[in-house]
Design an enzyme around this catalytic site. Structure first.
Site, mmCIF file in Angstrom:
data_model
loop_
_atom_site.group_PDB
_atom_site.id
_atom_site.type_symbol
_atom_site.label_atom_id
_atom_site.label_comp_id
_atom_site.label_asym_id
_atom_site.label_seq_id
_atom_site.Cartn_x
_atom_site.Cartn_y
_atom_site.Cartn_z
ATOM 1 N N CYS A 1 -2.725 3.289 8.966
ATOM 2 C CA CYS A 1 -3.748 2.335 8.503
ATOM 3 C C CYS A 1 -4.924 2.286 9.475
ATOM 4 O O CYS A 1 -6.061 2.067 9.060
ATOM 5 C CB CYS A 1 -3.180 0.925 8.399
ATOM 6 S SG CYS A 1 -1.637 0.794 7.525
ATOM 7 N N HIS B 1 0.861 -1.189 0.000
ATOM 8 C CA HIS B 1 0.000 0.000 0.000
ATOM 9 C C HIS B 1 0.897 1.240 0.000
ATOM 10 O O HIS B 1 1.917 1.263 0.706
ATOM 11 C CB HIS B 1 -0.859 0.045 1.277
ATOM 12 C CG HIS B 1 -2.186 -0.624 1.182
ATOM 13 N ND1 HIS B 1 -2.834 -1.118 2.297
ATOM 14 C CD2 HIS B 1 -3.020 -0.855 0.132
ATOM 15 C CE1 HIS B 1 -4.008 -1.644 1.922
ATOM 16 N NE2 HIS B 1 -4.130 -1.495 0.615
HETATM 17 N N1 ARG Z 1 -3.998 -6.909 6.419
HETATM 18 C C1 ARG Z 1 -4.338 -5.721 5.703
HETATM 19 C C2 ARG Z 1 -4.314 -5.999 4.208
HETATM 20 O O1 ARG Z 1 -3.458 -6.709 3.779
HETATM 21 C C3 ARG Z 1 -3.410 -4.594 6.038
HETATM 22 C C4 ARG Z 1 -3.877 -3.274 5.527
HETATM 23 C C5 ARG Z 1 -2.949 -2.161 5.853
HETATM 24 N N2 ARG Z 1 -3.509 -0.926 5.512
HETATM 25 C C6 ARG Z 1 -2.807 0.122 5.018
HETATM 26 N N3 ARG Z 1 -3.429 1.236 4.838
HETATM 27 N N4 ARG Z 1 -1.544 -0.001 4.682
HETATM 28 O O2 ARG Z 1 -5.118 -5.527 3.448
#
Ligand code: ARG
Length: 264
Positions: free
Chosen positions: A257, A163
Protein backbone atom coordinates in the site's frame (compact mmCIF):
# COMPACT_ATOMS: atom_id res chain seq x y z
CA UNK A 1 16.21 -0.07 -12.63
CA UNK A 2 12.95 -0.29 -10.71
CA UNK A 3 11.23 2.96 -9.88
CA UNK A 4 8.84 3.49 -7.00
CA UNK A 5 6.84 6.44 -5.68
CA UNK A 6 6.18 6.89 -1.97
CA UNK A 7 4.65 9.58 0.23
CA UNK A 8 6.33 10.49 3.55
CA UNK A 9 4.11 9.77 6.59
CA UNK A 10 4.24 13.37 7.92
CA UNK A 11 0.47 13.55 8.33
CA UNK A 12 -0.27 9.84 8.68
CA UNK A 13 -2.81 9.28 11.45
CA UNK A 14 -6.15 7.65 12.24
CA UNK A 15 -8.53 10.60 11.78
CA UNK A 16 -11.55 8.58 10.66
CA UNK A 17 -12.64 4.93 10.45
CA UNK A 18 -13.26 3.62 6.93
CA UNK A 19 -12.17 0.01 7.30
CA UNK A 20 -12.25 -2.73 9.93
CA UNK A 21 -8.66 -2.09 11.09
CA UNK A 22 -9.06 1.61 11.80
CA UNK A 23 -10.03 2.75 15.29
CA UNK A 24 -9.64 6.32 16.42
CA UNK A 25 -8.80 5.02 19.89
CA UNK A 26 -5.90 2.98 18.50
CA UNK A 27 -3.63 5.84 17.50
CA UNK A 28 -0.45 5.67 15.50
CA UNK A 29 2.93 6.01 17.19
CA UNK A 30 4.12 8.72 14.84
CA UNK A 31 7.81 8.22 15.48
CA UNK A 32 7.62 4.47 15.03
CA UNK A 33 5.60 4.88 11.82
CA UNK A 34 8.24 7.26 10.48
CA UNK A 35 10.94 4.75 11.39
CA UNK A 36 9.13 1.86 9.68
CA UNK A 37 8.53 3.95 6.56
CA UNK A 38 12.17 5.10 6.49
CA UNK A 39 13.39 1.49 6.76
CA UNK A 40 11.22 0.58 3.78
CA UNK A 41 12.64 3.47 1.74
CA UNK A 42 16.15 2.31 2.63
CA UNK A 43 15.39 -1.22 1.48
CA UNK A 44 14.39 0.17 -1.91
CA UNK A 45 17.10 2.78 -2.27
CA UNK A 46 20.10 1.22 -0.52
CA UNK A 47 19.63 -2.56 -0.49
CA UNK A 48 17.98 -2.90 -3.88
CA UNK A 49 19.31 0.24 -5.50
CA UNK A 50 15.88 1.20 -6.83
CA UNK A 51 14.99 4.72 -7.83
CA UNK A 52 12.73 6.21 -5.13
CA UNK A 53 10.60 9.30 -5.87
CA UNK A 54 8.58 11.12 -3.25
CA UNK A 55 5.33 13.03 -3.52
CA UNK A 56 4.82 15.88 -1.08
CA UNK A 57 2.44 14.88 1.75
CA UNK A 58 -0.57 17.11 2.36
CA UNK A 59 -1.88 18.09 5.78
CA UNK A 60 -5.34 16.68 6.41
CA UNK A 61 -4.74 13.72 4.04
CA UNK A 62 -3.63 11.01 6.50
CA UNK A 63 -4.07 8.13 4.01
CA UNK A 64 -2.08 9.79 1.24
CA UNK A 65 0.84 7.75 2.58
CA UNK A 66 -0.70 4.74 0.78
CA UNK A 67 0.68 5.71 -2.62
CA UNK A 68 -0.46 2.62 -4.47
CA UNK A 69 -4.09 3.64 -4.07
CA UNK A 70 -3.82 6.72 -6.30
CA UNK A 71 -3.94 4.93 -9.67
CA UNK A 72 -3.21 1.92 -11.78
CA UNK A 73 -0.20 2.54 -13.98
CA UNK A 74 0.97 0.48 -16.93
CA UNK A 75 3.63 1.60 -19.42
CA UNK A 76 3.23 5.25 -18.40
CA UNK A 77 -0.55 5.13 -18.90
CA UNK A 78 -2.27 6.21 -15.71
CA UNK A 79 -5.80 5.46 -14.61
CA UNK A 80 -6.48 7.70 -11.61
CA UNK A 81 -8.62 6.69 -8.66
CA UNK A 82 -12.10 7.80 -7.75
CA UNK A 83 -12.18 7.00 -4.04
CA UNK A 84 -15.29 5.58 -2.39
CA UNK A 85 -15.05 7.68 0.76
CA UNK A 86 -15.06 11.49 0.67
CA UNK A 87 -12.25 11.47 3.25
CA UNK A 88 -9.80 10.23 0.60
CA UNK A 89 -11.10 11.92 -2.55
CA UNK A 90 -8.77 14.91 -2.50
CA UNK A 91 -5.71 12.66 -2.71
CA UNK A 92 -6.20 12.04 -6.44
CA UNK A 93 -5.55 15.68 -7.42
CA UNK A 94 -2.24 15.80 -5.54
CA UNK A 95 -0.99 12.64 -7.21
CA UNK A 96 -2.27 13.85 -10.58
CA UNK A 97 -0.23 17.00 -10.14
CA UNK A 98 2.88 14.95 -9.33
CA UNK A 99 2.42 12.88 -12.49
CA UNK A 100 1.89 15.95 -14.68
CA UNK A 101 4.89 17.74 -13.12
CA UNK A 102 6.95 14.65 -13.82
CA UNK A 103 6.17 14.40 -17.51
CA UNK A 104 3.28 11.93 -17.60
CA UNK A 105 0.69 12.95 -20.18
CA UNK A 106 -1.55 9.90 -20.63
CA UNK A 107 -3.91 10.21 -17.65
CA UNK A 108 -7.59 9.52 -17.15
CA UNK A 109 -9.73 9.50 -14.00
CA UNK A 110 -12.16 6.67 -13.28
CA UNK A 111 -15.86 7.49 -13.67
CA UNK A 112 -16.91 4.73 -11.32
CA UNK A 113 -15.50 4.10 -7.87
CA UNK A 114 -11.98 2.74 -8.28
CA UNK A 115 -9.09 2.59 -5.78
CA UNK A 116 -6.02 2.13 -7.96
CA UNK A 117 -3.38 -0.41 -7.03
CA UNK A 118 -5.33 -1.16 -3.87
CA UNK A 119 -7.86 -3.00 -6.00
CA UNK A 120 -6.01 -3.84 -9.20
CA UNK A 121 -2.89 -5.86 -9.88
CA UNK A 122 -1.20 -6.45 -13.22
CA UNK A 123 -0.26 -10.04 -13.91
CA UNK A 124 1.32 -10.57 -17.32
CA UNK A 125 -1.19 -9.33 -19.89
CA UNK A 126 -4.12 -9.42 -17.50
CA UNK A 127 -5.45 -7.12 -14.80
CA UNK A 128 -6.76 -8.77 -11.64
CA UNK A 129 -9.36 -6.44 -10.16
CA UNK A 130 -11.25 -6.51 -6.88
CA UNK A 131 -14.71 -5.18 -6.04
CA UNK A 132 -17.13 -5.46 -3.15
CA UNK A 133 -15.90 -2.86 -0.66
CA UNK A 134 -14.19 0.03 -2.44
CA UNK A 135 -14.08 -0.26 -6.23
CA UNK A 136 -17.27 -0.78 -8.23
CA UNK A 137 -17.34 -3.67 -10.68
CA UNK A 138 -18.28 -1.12 -13.39
CA UNK A 139 -14.77 0.32 -13.10
CA UNK A 140 -13.44 -3.00 -14.42
CA UNK A 141 -14.98 -2.25 -17.80
CA UNK A 142 -13.27 1.14 -17.75
CA UNK A 143 -9.96 -0.60 -16.99
CA UNK A 144 -10.48 -2.95 -19.92
CA UNK A 145 -11.24 -0.05 -22.28
CA UNK A 146 -8.39 2.18 -21.13
CA UNK A 147 -5.60 -0.41 -20.98
CA UNK A 148 -6.98 -2.80 -23.62
CA UNK A 149 -6.21 -5.74 -21.34
CA UNK A 150 -8.32 -8.63 -20.10
CA UNK A 151 -9.72 -7.89 -16.63
CA UNK A 152 -10.44 -10.69 -14.16
CA UNK A 153 -13.06 -9.51 -11.64
CA UNK A 154 -12.72 -10.88 -8.12
CA UNK A 155 -15.29 -10.33 -5.40
CA UNK A 156 -14.03 -9.48 -1.91
CA UNK A 157 -16.22 -10.49 1.02
CA UNK A 158 -14.16 -10.05 4.21
CA UNK A 159 -14.11 -6.50 5.65
CA UNK A 160 -10.55 -6.93 6.98
CA UNK A 161 -9.43 -7.49 3.39
CA UNK A 162 -11.27 -4.58 1.79
CA UNK A 163 -8.64 -4.04 -0.93
CA UNK A 164 -7.45 -6.74 -3.31
CA UNK A 165 -3.79 -6.12 -2.47
CA UNK A 166 -4.38 -7.13 1.16
CA UNK A 167 -5.36 -10.68 0.17
CA UNK A 168 -3.72 -11.38 -3.20
CA UNK A 169 -0.15 -10.90 -4.29
CA UNK A 170 1.49 -11.29 -7.68
CA UNK A 171 5.04 -12.53 -7.07
CA UNK A 172 5.72 -13.10 -10.77
CA UNK A 173 3.66 -13.77 -13.90
CA UNK A 174 3.11 -17.36 -12.78
CA UNK A 175 3.51 -17.25 -9.00
CA UNK A 176 0.68 -15.78 -6.93
CA UNK A 177 -0.49 -16.09 -3.36
CA UNK A 178 -3.91 -15.42 -1.84
CA UNK A 179 -6.07 -15.75 1.24
CA UNK A 180 -9.05 -17.79 -0.02
CA UNK A 181 -11.56 -16.71 2.65
CA UNK A 182 -11.30 -13.10 1.56
CA UNK A 183 -12.97 -14.04 -1.76
CA UNK A 184 -16.36 -15.44 -2.69
CA UNK A 185 -16.43 -19.05 -3.92
CA UNK A 186 -16.51 -18.16 -7.63
CA UNK A 187 -13.50 -15.90 -7.32
CA UNK A 188 -11.56 -18.53 -5.34
CA UNK A 189 -12.25 -21.03 -8.11
CA UNK A 190 -11.28 -18.55 -10.80
CA UNK A 191 -7.92 -17.92 -9.14
CA UNK A 192 -7.19 -21.63 -8.63
CA UNK A 193 -8.14 -22.38 -12.24
CA UNK A 194 -6.12 -19.54 -13.78
CA UNK A 195 -3.10 -20.00 -11.54
CA UNK A 196 -2.56 -23.67 -10.69
CA UNK A 197 -0.25 -23.96 -7.71
CA UNK A 198 -1.26 -20.57 -6.32
CA UNK A 199 0.07 -20.27 -2.75
CA UNK A 200 -2.65 -20.29 -0.10
CA UNK A 201 -2.19 -18.15 2.99
CA UNK A 202 -3.80 -18.93 6.34
CA UNK A 203 -5.87 -16.38 8.25
CA UNK A 204 -2.94 -15.70 10.54
CA UNK A 205 -0.54 -15.19 7.63
CA UNK A 206 -2.99 -12.85 5.90
CA UNK A 207 -3.56 -10.89 9.11
CA UNK A 208 0.20 -10.32 9.34
CA UNK A 209 -0.07 -8.41 6.01
CA UNK A 210 2.43 -10.72 4.29
CA UNK A 211 0.21 -10.77 1.20
CA UNK A 212 0.58 -7.02 0.92
CA UNK A 213 3.86 -7.42 -0.92
CA UNK A 214 6.01 -5.78 -3.58
CA UNK A 215 7.87 -8.07 -5.98
CA UNK A 216 10.17 -7.50 -8.94
CA UNK A 217 9.87 -11.15 -9.92
CA UNK A 218 12.90 -12.18 -7.85
CA UNK A 219 12.79 -10.32 -4.57
CA UNK A 220 9.68 -9.97 -2.44
CA UNK A 221 9.47 -7.12 0.05
CA UNK A 222 6.78 -7.47 2.68
CA UNK A 223 5.74 -7.39 6.32
CA UNK A 224 7.90 -9.31 8.80
CA UNK A 225 4.76 -10.35 10.65
CA UNK A 226 3.87 -13.39 8.49
CA UNK A 227 6.96 -15.60 9.03
CA UNK A 228 5.46 -18.88 7.76
CA UNK A 229 4.14 -17.23 4.59
CA UNK A 230 7.59 -15.82 3.89
CA UNK A 231 8.92 -19.38 4.06
CA UNK A 232 6.38 -20.36 1.40
CA UNK A 233 7.70 -17.55 -0.84
CA UNK A 234 11.28 -18.72 -0.26
CA UNK A 235 10.18 -22.27 -1.08
CA UNK A 236 9.19 -21.02 -4.55
CA UNK A 237 12.64 -19.56 -5.09
CA UNK A 238 12.04 -15.91 -4.12
CA UNK A 239 14.40 -13.81 -2.07
CA UNK A 240 12.42 -12.24 0.76
CA UNK A 241 13.08 -8.97 2.55
CA UNK A 242 10.84 -8.65 5.59
CA UNK A 243 10.30 -5.35 7.36
CA UNK A 244 8.03 -4.09 10.17
CA UNK A 245 4.90 -2.18 9.12
CA UNK A 246 2.50 -2.70 12.02
CA UNK A 247 1.94 1.02 12.61
CA UNK A 248 0.46 1.16 9.11
CA UNK A 249 -1.69 -1.90 9.75
CA UNK A 250 -3.57 0.23 12.27
CA UNK A 251 -4.88 1.97 9.17
CA UNK A 252 -5.27 -1.22 7.12
CA UNK A 253 -2.06 -0.87 5.13
CA UNK A 254 1.33 -2.52 4.61
CA UNK A 255 4.36 -2.54 2.33
CA UNK A 256 2.48 -2.73 -0.97
CA UNK A 257 0.00 0.00 0.00
CA UNK A 258 2.89 2.34 0.77
CA UNK A 259 4.55 1.73 -2.60
CA UNK A 260 3.47 2.70 -6.08
CA UNK A 261 5.60 0.89 -8.61
CA UNK A 262 6.29 3.19 -11.58
CA UNK A 263 8.10 0.68 -13.75
CA UNK A 264 6.12 -2.11 -15.31
N1 ARG B 1 -6.74 3.63 5.60
C1 ARG B 1 -6.67 3.30 4.21
C2 ARG B 1 -8.08 3.10 3.66
O1 ARG B 1 -8.88 2.55 4.35
C3 ARG B 1 -5.84 2.07 3.97
C4 ARG B 1 -5.52 1.85 2.54
C5 ARG B 1 -4.71 0.62 2.30
N2 ARG B 1 -4.29 0.55 0.97
C6 ARG B 1 -4.18 -0.61 0.27
N3 ARG B 1 -3.69 -0.55 -0.92
N4 ARG B 1 -4.61 -1.75 0.76
O2 ARG B 1 -8.40 3.47 2.57
Amino acid sequence: MNKVLLCPPDYFDIEYEINAWMHENNQVDTELARHEWQSLVEIYSKKLNWDVSLVEPVKGQPDMVFATDCCLINSDKIFLSNFRYPERRAETQFYEKWFRDNGYTDLKTAQHKFEGGGDSLICGDRILAGYGFRSDIESHHELNQYFDMEVISLRLINPYFFHLDTCLTVLSKEALAFYPNAFDKDSQEKLRRLFPGIIEASAEEANGFGLNAVSDGHTVITSDHSASLLQKYRGRGFEVIATPVLEFRKSGGGVKCLTLSLSS
